[in-house]
Write a protein that holds these residues in place. Sequence first.
Motif, short mmCIF file in Angstrom:
data_model
loop_
_atom_site.label_atom_id
_atom_site.label_comp_id
_atom_site.label_asym_id
_atom_site.label_seq_id
_atom_site.Cartn_x
_atom_site.Cartn_y
_atom_site.Cartn_z
N SER A 30 -12.78 34.86 -53.60
CA SER A 30 -11.84 33.78 -53.34
C SER A 30 -12.41 32.48 -53.91
N ARG A 31 -11.57 31.71 -54.57
CA ARG A 31 -11.98 30.40 -55.07
C ARG A 31 -11.95 29.42 -53.90
N THR A 32 -13.04 28.67 -53.69
CA THR A 32 -13.12 27.73 -52.58
C THR A 32 -13.13 26.29 -53.04
N GLY A 33 -13.25 26.08 -54.32
CA GLY A 33 -13.27 24.74 -54.89
C GLY A 33 -13.06 24.84 -56.38
N HIS A 34 -13.24 23.72 -57.07
CA HIS A 34 -13.03 23.72 -58.52
C HIS A 34 -13.96 24.69 -59.23
N GLU A 35 -15.22 24.74 -58.79
CA GLU A 35 -16.19 25.63 -59.43
C GLU A 35 -16.91 26.54 -58.45
N THR A 36 -16.46 26.61 -57.20
CA THR A 36 -17.15 27.41 -56.19
C THR A 36 -16.29 28.59 -55.75
N HIS A 37 -16.98 29.65 -55.31
CA HIS A 37 -16.30 30.86 -54.87
C HIS A 37 -16.95 31.41 -53.60
N SER A 38 -16.18 32.20 -52.87
CA SER A 38 -16.70 32.96 -51.73
C SER A 38 -16.45 34.43 -52.00
N ALA A 39 -17.29 35.25 -51.38
CA ALA A 39 -17.16 36.70 -51.54
C ALA A 39 -17.09 37.33 -50.16
N GLU A 40 -16.16 38.28 -50.00
CA GLU A 40 -16.14 39.09 -48.79
C GLU A 40 -17.02 40.30 -49.07
N VAL A 41 -18.02 40.52 -48.20
CA VAL A 41 -19.00 41.57 -48.41
C VAL A 41 -18.86 42.63 -47.32
N LEU A 42 -18.82 43.90 -47.75
CA LEU A 42 -18.82 45.05 -46.86
C LEU A 42 -20.26 45.53 -46.75
N PHE A 43 -20.82 45.47 -45.54
CA PHE A 43 -22.21 45.83 -45.31
C PHE A 43 -22.35 47.30 -44.96
N MET A 44 -23.58 47.78 -45.00
CA MET A 44 -23.90 49.18 -44.75
C MET A 44 -23.45 49.65 -43.37
N ASP A 45 -23.40 48.73 -42.39
CA ASP A 45 -22.99 49.12 -41.03
C ASP A 45 -21.48 49.09 -40.84
N THR A 47 -19.41 46.47 -41.28
CA THR A 47 -18.87 45.14 -41.00
C THR A 47 -18.62 44.39 -42.31
N THR A 48 -17.70 43.41 -42.25
CA THR A 48 -17.44 42.55 -43.40
C THR A 48 -17.60 41.10 -42.97
N ASN A 49 -17.92 40.25 -43.95
CA ASN A 49 -18.03 38.83 -43.69
C ASN A 49 -17.91 38.08 -45.01
N TRP A 50 -17.46 36.82 -44.92
CA TRP A 50 -17.31 35.97 -46.11
C TRP A 50 -18.55 35.09 -46.26
N PHE A 51 -19.00 34.91 -47.52
CA PHE A 51 -20.16 34.07 -47.83
C PHE A 51 -19.90 33.27 -49.09
N ASP A 52 -20.48 32.08 -49.15
CA ASP A 52 -20.52 31.32 -50.38
C ASP A 52 -21.35 32.14 -51.36
N THR A 53 -20.86 32.32 -52.58
CA THR A 53 -21.56 33.17 -53.54
C THR A 53 -22.95 32.64 -53.88
N GLN A 54 -23.20 31.36 -53.66
CA GLN A 54 -24.53 30.80 -53.93
C GLN A 54 -25.57 31.31 -52.93
#
Length: 64
Positions: A30-45, A47-54
């Motif tokens: 997902s785009r969160t700003g002009h040059e920033t993005h977030s990623a939804e990550v599916l973990f080994m357990d 669960t999912t969560n959103w994080f700033d790609t940085q």
Amino acid sequence: MKVGDLVKWESVPHQFSEVEIEYGVVVKMSRTGHETHSAEVLFMDGTTNWFDTQRLEVINEHGR
């Protein structure tokens, strides 16, 4: 970073505790700003969560 990439996320859950490392796969972007993005990550357990790609490190790029 794109959908399908294997990523590593490091966190320190409590002050003075050891770093916890989790691995997961990017399932959405997902785009969160002009040059920033977030990623939804599916973990080994499962669960999912959103994080700033940085805050994520790509371990294995998918389809490049």
